[in-house]
Design a protein around this motif. Structure first.
Motif, PDB file in Angstrom:
ATOM      1  N   GLY A  42       1.340  -0.816   0.403  1.00 17.48           N
ATOM      2  CA  GLY A  42       0.073   0.017   0.054  1.00 17.48           C
ATOM      3  C   GLY A  42       0.629   1.257  -0.108  1.00 17.48           C
ATOM      4  N   PRO A  43      -0.109   2.520  -0.853  1.00 15.64           N
ATOM      5  CA  PRO A  43       1.297   3.970  -0.658  1.00 15.64           C
ATOM      6  C   PRO A  43       1.767   3.526   0.843  1.00 15.64           C
ATOM      7  CG  PRO A  43      -0.257   3.735  -2.188  1.00 15.64           C
ATOM      8  CD  PRO A  43      -0.983   2.430  -1.285  1.00 15.64           C
ATOM      9  N   LEU A  91       3.933   8.572  -5.836  1.00 17.13           N
ATOM     10  CA  LEU A  91       3.066   8.711  -6.613  1.00 17.13           C
ATOM     11  C   LEU A  91       2.298  10.254  -5.675  1.00 17.13           C
ATOM     12  CD1 LEU A  91       1.477   5.720  -5.323  1.00 17.13           C
ATOM     13  CD2 LEU A  91       1.170   6.415  -8.174  1.00 17.13           C
ATOM     14  N   PHE A 105      -5.235   9.820  -8.270  1.00 19.74           N
ATOM     15  CA  PHE A 105      -3.206  10.265  -8.054  1.00 19.74           C
ATOM     16  C   PHE A 105      -3.345  10.241  -9.517  1.00 19.74           C
ATOM     17  CE2 PHE A 105      -2.546   7.917  -4.632  1.00 19.74           C
ATOM     18  CZ  PHE A 105      -3.208   7.918  -3.326  1.00 19.74           C
ATOM     19  N   GLY A 106      -1.626  10.939 -10.207  1.00 18.62           N
ATOM     20  CA  GLY A 106      -1.080  10.621 -10.901  1.00 18.62           C
ATOM     21  C   GLY A 106      -0.107   9.312 -11.464  1.00 18.62           C
ATOM     22  N   GLU A 107       0.456   8.566 -12.499  1.00 18.32           N
ATOM     23  CA  GLU A 107       0.617   7.452 -12.654  1.00 18.32           C
ATOM     24  C   GLU A 107       1.848   6.784 -11.993  1.00 18.32           C
ATOM     25  OE1 GLU A 107      -1.393   7.124 -16.987  1.00 18.32           O
ATOM     26  OE2 GLU A 107       0.997   7.098 -16.059  1.00 18.32           O
TER      27      GLU A 107
ATOM     28  N   GLN B   9      -3.033 -11.146   1.798  1.00 16.29           N
ATOM     29  CA  GLN B   9      -2.785 -10.156   1.742  1.00 16.29           C
ATOM     30  C   GLN B   9      -2.231 -10.295   0.175  1.00 16.29           C
ATOM     31  OE1 GLN B   9       1.862 -10.959   2.659  1.00 16.29           O
ATOM     32  NE2 GLN B   9       2.134  -9.216   1.678  1.00 16.29           N
ATOM     33  N   GLN B  33     -12.114   4.574   3.495  1.00 17.73           N
ATOM     34  CA  GLN B  33     -12.581   4.870   1.531  1.00 17.73           C
ATOM     35  C   GLN B  33     -11.770   3.205   1.195  1.00 17.73           C
ATOM     36  OE1 GLN B  33      -9.980   8.169   0.429  1.00 17.73           O
ATOM     37  NE2 GLN B  33     -11.672   9.148   0.024  1.00 17.73           N
ATOM     38  N   TYR B  35      -9.142   1.428  -2.903  1.00 19.29           N
ATOM     39  CA  TYR B  35      -9.045   2.770  -3.973  1.00 19.29           C
ATOM     40  C   TYR B  35      -8.787   0.858  -4.830  1.00 19.29           C
ATOM     41  CZ  TYR B  35      -8.591   6.584  -2.240  1.00 19.29           C
ATOM     42  OH  TYR B  35      -8.727   8.336  -2.137  1.00 19.29           O
ATOM     43  N   GLN B  37      -6.000   0.009  -7.472  1.00 21.56           N
ATOM     44  CA  GLN B  37      -5.191   0.037  -8.363  1.00 21.56           C
ATOM     45  C   GLN B  37      -4.636  -1.024  -9.462  1.00 21.56           C
ATOM     46  OE1 GLN B  37      -1.208   0.693  -5.762  1.00 21.56           O
ATOM     47  NE2 GLN B  37      -1.016   1.792  -7.565  1.00 21.56           N
ATOM     48  N   GLY B  40       1.264   0.257 -13.692  1.00 15.92           N
ATOM     49  CA  GLY B  40       1.420   1.526 -13.546  1.00 15.92           C
ATOM     50  C   GLY B  40       0.519   2.687 -14.038  1.00 15.92           C
ATOM     51  N   GLY B  42      -2.149   4.134 -10.427  1.00 15.85           N
ATOM     52  CA  GLY B  42      -2.504   5.243  -9.517  1.00 15.85           C
ATOM     53  C   GLY B  42      -3.596   4.866  -9.120  1.00 15.85           C
ATOM     54  N   PRO B  43      -3.809   4.841  -7.631  1.00 16.46           N
ATOM     55  CA  PRO B  43      -5.441   3.658  -7.668  1.00 16.46           C
ATOM     56  C   PRO B  43      -6.353   4.455  -7.852  1.00 16.46           C
ATOM     57  CG  PRO B  43      -3.181   3.840  -5.821  1.00 16.46           C
ATOM     58  CD  PRO B  43      -2.837   5.020  -6.871  1.00 16.46           C
ATOM     59  N   LEU B  86      -5.069  -4.766  -6.972  1.00 18.70           N
ATOM     60  CA  LEU B  86      -4.735  -4.628  -5.509  1.00 18.70           C
ATOM     61  C   LEU B  86      -5.508  -3.366  -5.285  1.00 18.70           C
ATOM     62  CD1 LEU B  86      -2.405  -4.940  -3.467  1.00 18.70           C
ATOM     63  CD2 LEU B  86      -1.314  -2.531  -4.642  1.00 18.70           C
ATOM     64  N   LEU B  88      -7.128  -1.792  -2.061  1.00 13.32           N
ATOM     65  CA  LEU B  88      -6.571  -1.151  -1.260  1.00 13.32           C
ATOM     66  C   LEU B  88      -7.252  -0.129   0.085  1.00 13.32           C
ATOM     67  CD1 LEU B  88      -3.804   1.028  -3.418  1.00 13.32           C
ATOM     68  CD2 LEU B  88      -3.107  -0.652  -1.192  1.00 13.32           C
ATOM     69  N   THR B 100      -4.842   7.553   5.242  1.00 14.89           N
ATOM     70  CA  THR B 100      -3.747   6.225   5.384  1.00 14.89           C
ATOM     71  C   THR B 100      -4.326   5.347   4.696  1.00 14.89           C
ATOM     72  OG1 THR B 100      -3.114   7.383   7.682  1.00 14.89           O
ATOM     73  CG2 THR B 100      -2.150   5.620   7.313  1.00 14.89           C
ATOM     74  N   PHE B 101      -3.411   4.729   3.918  1.00 19.21           N
ATOM     75  CA  PHE B 101      -3.561   3.767   3.048  1.00 19.21           C
ATOM     76  C   PHE B 101      -2.936   2.155   4.037  1.00 19.21           C
ATOM     77  CE2 PHE B 101      -5.194   4.283  -0.698  1.00 19.21           C
ATOM     78  CZ  PHE B 101      -4.652   5.935  -0.821  1.00 19.21           C
ATOM     79  N   GLY B 102      -3.880   1.438   3.741  1.00 24.13           N
ATOM     80  CA  GLY B 102      -4.101  -0.204   4.407  1.00 24.13           C
ATOM     81  C   GLY B 102      -2.650  -0.815   3.162  1.00 24.13           C
ATOM     82  N   THR B 103      -2.397  -2.053   3.885  1.00 30.99           N
ATOM     83  CA  THR B 103      -0.734  -2.992   3.483  1.00 30.99           C
ATOM     84  C   THR B 103      -1.255  -3.468   1.428  1.00 30.99           C
ATOM     85  OG1 THR B 103      -2.526  -4.661   4.798  1.00 30.99           O
ATOM     86  CG2 THR B 103      -0.353  -3.429   5.282  1.00 30.99           C
ATOM     87  N   GLY B 104      -3.148  -3.675   1.430  1.00 33.88           N
ATOM     88  CA  GLY B 104      -3.661  -3.940  -0.082  1.00 33.88           C
ATOM     89  C   GLY B 104      -3.209  -5.404   0.380  1.00 33.88           C
TER      90      GLY B 104
END
Lengths: 114, 111
Positions: A42-43, A91, A105-107, B9, B33, B35, B37, B40, B42-43, B86, B88, B100-104
């Motif tokens: 994750g980001p 990102l 988001f951008g790429e 995971q 939220q 997302y 992804q 290549g 973004g989310p 992916l 998120l 804050t994002f999760g681990t995915g």
């Protein structure tokens, strides 16, 4: 285009060099975020701007990392004395800035430090 | 530090199967939220849930926000190869909208 634009899309540099990554957000978006993402993860939050000011820079790993947004639009993430561990996709995202809205988001900019 | 742990995971399933992805935290969020992804890119936002206990549906995807606003789940019915990606979760908090994002969770749907 109308989306978030990040340049360069790909950057390869040598250990110890200085790097700048640029983000051009959606016009009118006051909030701007920088994240760092490793493959399949994750980001990771780095810094958040509301207008020109950094509202939260608690995610910057150390003092080699710095970001600016002088006119409240374009932002630049600056990394000094790059290390191999800095290799990741950086990102950028923007949002309208009113309440918690959608992040656009951008790429990303893929940074490789050799 | 607010941590959002996602499970599983990794998930590899056959087309047509159902699945659930979980997002858990010890912190309370004002909203959450989800997302998706692709490589290549973004989310991209799928949904935002705001109220504890809230359930939202988006075609074959069902999102739920926990009563205490600390956790969430994403259920996909009859998964299709186009669902591969992916996933998120992202918790939103603070007066300045820290996200804050999760681990995915990496999902692969096999035709």
């Amino acid at each position: 285009g109308a989306g978030v634009s990040q340049t360069p899309s790909n950057k390869v540099t040598e250990k110890g060099k200085y790097v700048e990554l640029r983000c051009d957000p959606i016009s009118g978006h006051t909030a701007l975020y920088w994240y760092r993402q490793s493959l399949g993860q994750g980001p990771e939050f780095l810094i958040y701007f509301q207008g020109t000011g950094a509202a939260d820079d608690s995610g910057l790993p150390n003092d080699r990392f710095f970001a600016v947004r002088p006119e409240g639009s374009v932002s630049t993430l600056k990394i000094q004395r790059t290390e191999r561990g800095d290799s990741a996709v950086y990102l950028c995202a923007s949002s309208v800035g009113v309440d918690t809205g959608e992040l656009f988001f951008g790429e990303g900019s893929r940074l490789t430090v050799l | 530090t607010q941590l959002l742990e996602q499970s599983p995971q990794f998930l590899s399933i056959q087309e047509g199967e159902n699945l659930t992805v979980y997002c858990n935290s010890s912190s309370v969020f004002s909203s959450l939220q989800w997302y998706r992804q692709e490589p290549g890119e973004g989310p991209v936002l799928l949904v935002t849930v705001v109220t504890g206990g809230e359930v939202k549906k988006l075609k074959r995807l069902t999102f739920q926000f926990g009563d205490a606003r600390k956790d969430s789940s994403l259920h996909i019915t009859a998964a299709q190869p186009g669902d591969t990606g992916l996933y998120l979760c992202a918790g939103c908090s603070g007066g300045y909208q820290k996200v804050t994002f999760g681990t995915g969770t990496k999902l692969q749907v096999i035709p």
